[in-house]
Design a protein around this motif. Structure first.
Motif, PDB file in Angstrom:
ATOM      1  N   GLN A 101      50.398 -10.833 -10.388  1.00  0.00           N
ATOM      2  CA  GLN A 101      49.749 -11.893 -11.135  1.00  0.00           C
ATOM      3  C   GLN A 101      50.115 -13.206 -10.470  1.00  0.00           C
ATOM      4  O   GLN A 101      51.290 -13.489 -10.240  1.00  0.00           O
ATOM      5  N   THR A 102      49.130 -14.010 -10.155  1.00  0.00           N
ATOM      6  CA  THR A 102      49.378 -15.267  -9.458  1.00  0.00           C
ATOM      7  C   THR A 102      49.704 -16.363 -10.457  1.00  0.00           C
ATOM      8  O   THR A 102      48.997 -16.580 -11.424  1.00  0.00           O
ATOM      9  N   THR A 103      50.815 -17.051 -10.233  1.00  0.00           N
ATOM     10  CA  THR A 103      51.202 -18.162 -11.090  1.00  0.00           C
ATOM     11  C   THR A 103      51.196 -19.431 -10.259  1.00  0.00           C
ATOM     12  O   THR A 103      51.246 -19.387  -9.032  1.00  0.00           O
TER      13      THR A 103
ATOM     14  N   GLN B 148      44.514 -21.469  -0.041  1.00  0.00           N
ATOM     15  CA  GLN B 148      44.584 -20.251   0.755  1.00  0.00           C
ATOM     16  C   GLN B 148      45.140 -19.120  -0.098  1.00  0.00           C
ATOM     17  O   GLN B 148      46.181 -19.271  -0.741  1.00  0.00           O
ATOM     18  N   PHE B 149      44.462 -17.979  -0.092  1.00  0.00           N
ATOM     19  CA  PHE B 149      44.931 -16.786  -0.790  1.00  0.00           C
ATOM     20  C   PHE B 149      45.464 -15.797   0.232  1.00  0.00           C
ATOM     21  O   PHE B 149      44.750 -15.389   1.141  1.00  0.00           O
ATOM     22  N   VAL B 150      46.724 -15.409   0.071  1.00  0.00           N
ATOM     23  CA  VAL B 150      47.382 -14.485   0.998  1.00  0.00           C
ATOM     24  C   VAL B 150      47.639 -13.164   0.284  1.00  0.00           C
ATOM     25  O   VAL B 150      48.098 -13.150  -0.861  1.00  0.00           O
ATOM     26  N   ARG B 151      47.357 -12.072   0.959  1.00  0.00           N
ATOM     27  CA  ARG B 151      47.594 -10.757   0.361  1.00  0.00           C
ATOM     28  C   ARG B 151      49.085 -10.533   0.137  1.00  0.00           C
ATOM     29  O   ARG B 151      49.917 -10.972   0.922  1.00  0.00           O
ATOM     30  N   ALA B 152      49.408  -9.805  -0.940  1.00  0.00           N
ATOM     31  CA  ALA B 152      50.807  -9.551  -1.277  1.00  0.00           C
ATOM     32  C   ALA B 152      51.536  -8.850  -0.141  1.00  0.00           C
ATOM     33  O   ALA B 152      52.692  -9.165   0.172  1.00  0.00           O
ATOM     34  N   GLU B 153      50.866  -7.902   0.523  1.00  0.00           N
ATOM     35  CA  GLU B 153      51.523  -7.136   1.583  1.00  0.00           C
ATOM     36  C   GLU B 153      51.741  -7.952   2.850  1.00  0.00           C
ATOM     37  O   GLU B 153      52.461  -7.525   3.756  1.00  0.00           O
ATOM     38  N   ASP B 154      51.119  -9.142   2.933  1.00  0.00           N
ATOM     39  CA  ASP B 154      51.252  -9.966   4.125  1.00  0.00           C
ATOM     40  C   ASP B 154      52.170 -11.168   3.941  1.00  0.00           C
ATOM     41  O   ASP B 154      52.331 -11.977   4.852  1.00  0.00           O
TER      42      ASP B 154
ATOM     43  N   SER C 261      43.336 -10.110  -6.415  1.00  0.00           N
ATOM     44  CA  SER C 261      43.988  -9.039  -5.668  1.00  0.00           C
ATOM     45  C   SER C 261      44.967  -9.582  -4.631  1.00  0.00           C
ATOM     46  O   SER C 261      45.690  -8.818  -4.009  1.00  0.00           O
ATOM     47  N   PHE C 262      45.012 -10.902  -4.463  1.00  0.00           N
ATOM     48  CA  PHE C 262      45.923 -11.499  -3.503  1.00  0.00           C
ATOM     49  C   PHE C 262      47.223 -11.915  -4.163  1.00  0.00           C
ATOM     50  O   PHE C 262      47.254 -12.265  -5.336  1.00  0.00           O
ATOM     51  N   GLY C 263      48.308 -11.900  -3.388  1.00  0.00           N
ATOM     52  CA  GLY C 263      49.625 -12.115  -3.958  1.00  0.00           C
ATOM     53  C   GLY C 263      50.053 -13.552  -4.081  1.00  0.00           C
ATOM     54  O   GLY C 263      50.957 -13.863  -4.837  1.00  0.00           O
TER      55      GLY C 263
END
Length: 261
Positions: A50-52, A129-135, A84-86
């Motif tokens: 969940q993005t805060t 910018q949205f960065v994926r959680a795994e990255d 879906s991004f971290g």
């Protein structure tokens, strides 16, 4: 400008010379003397991301509102779900912050145009910018990048990152290119000026670049996938900057007029 903040230097020429779809991979990639706010990912009870948002108010649009606008743009224009991004990273900047730095690095011809561009009244923009959680632990993670004009709220640039396989197709269907561009800007209630489309002469990694003018006089640089003729990035020349001579040369040598009627 601190040189260590320029992570994608090879793409910087078109940033200050005209429209581009350049991707910046971290919050330091866009230099800013204003607030830098990083939103952080937290875990909710079911273990999903969940993005805060860390709130720092600055400017006409709050950081929270900018993230919401960027999320909506990704969904509306690219069909992507930013949830879906971290992590979401927020920067505020203005082209004026780059002009002086680049004048010392490029040819006399380009520098002369940069000086003219520096005289223009350039817009304050918000970069999300949205960065994926795994990255998140990668030094230069790929990200979806959305640029918002702070005064008008217009989404002036968007670069989408997906994991889909790149097309091996190299044949360019001009009719499909034209349809893709017109339909894309229809979603934004913008009209493309007739007979202004140009397309790159060859494909690169299954994508092509397209240049066009909007009816309001601004030029646009886009990237389109040959897999399904979807737009993967676009940037409107929102400051109406004069294109650098070196970029104009690239346009003359590597693009052709679109043949579709």
């Amino acid at each position: 400008m601190n040189k260590k903040n320029i992570l994608v230097f090879s793409m910087a020429l078109t940033i200050v010379g005209g429209a581009t779809a350049a991707v910046f991979a971290s919050e330091n990639a866009v230099h800013s003397t204003k607030n830098k706010v990083v939103t952080v990912a937290s875990k909710v009870g079911n273990g999903t991301n969940q993005t805060t948002v860390v709130k720092v108010a600055n400017g006409k649009i709050s950081d929270e509102e900018a993230v919401k606008m960027a999320t909506k743009a990704l969904k509306d224009y690219m069909g992507l779900d930013a949830k879906s991004f971290g992590e979401a990273r927020v920067n505020r900047t203005n082209a004026q912050e780059d002009f002086k730095f680049f004048m010392d690095l490029y040819s006399k011809e380009d520098a002369a145009v940069l000086k003219e561009n520096a005289k223009k009244d350039t817009a304050n923009v918000i970069v999300v910018q949205f960065v994926r959680a795994e990255d998140l632990n990668q030094p230069m993670p790929a990200s979806n990048r959305i640029v918002i004009n702070e005064e008008t709220g217009e989404i002036v640039s968007l670069t989408a990152f997906t994991n889909e396989d790149r097309s091996s197709e190299t044949t360019i269907d001009d009719a499909k290119v034209k349809s893709a561009v017109i339909n894309f800007f229809d979603k934004q209630q913008k009209n493309v000026k007739e007979n202004t489309m140009k397309v790159s002469k060859s494909a690169s990694s299954g994508t092509i670049r397209v240049l066009c003018d909007l009816e309001d006089g601004r030029d646009v640089d886009m990237t389109i996938s040959l897999k399904n003729y979807s737009v993967s990035s676009y940037e409107i020349n929102y400051d109406r900057l004069i294109t650098l001579p070196s970029v104009e040369k690239d346009y003359r040598e590597n693009f052709r007029e679109l043949k579709a009627n």
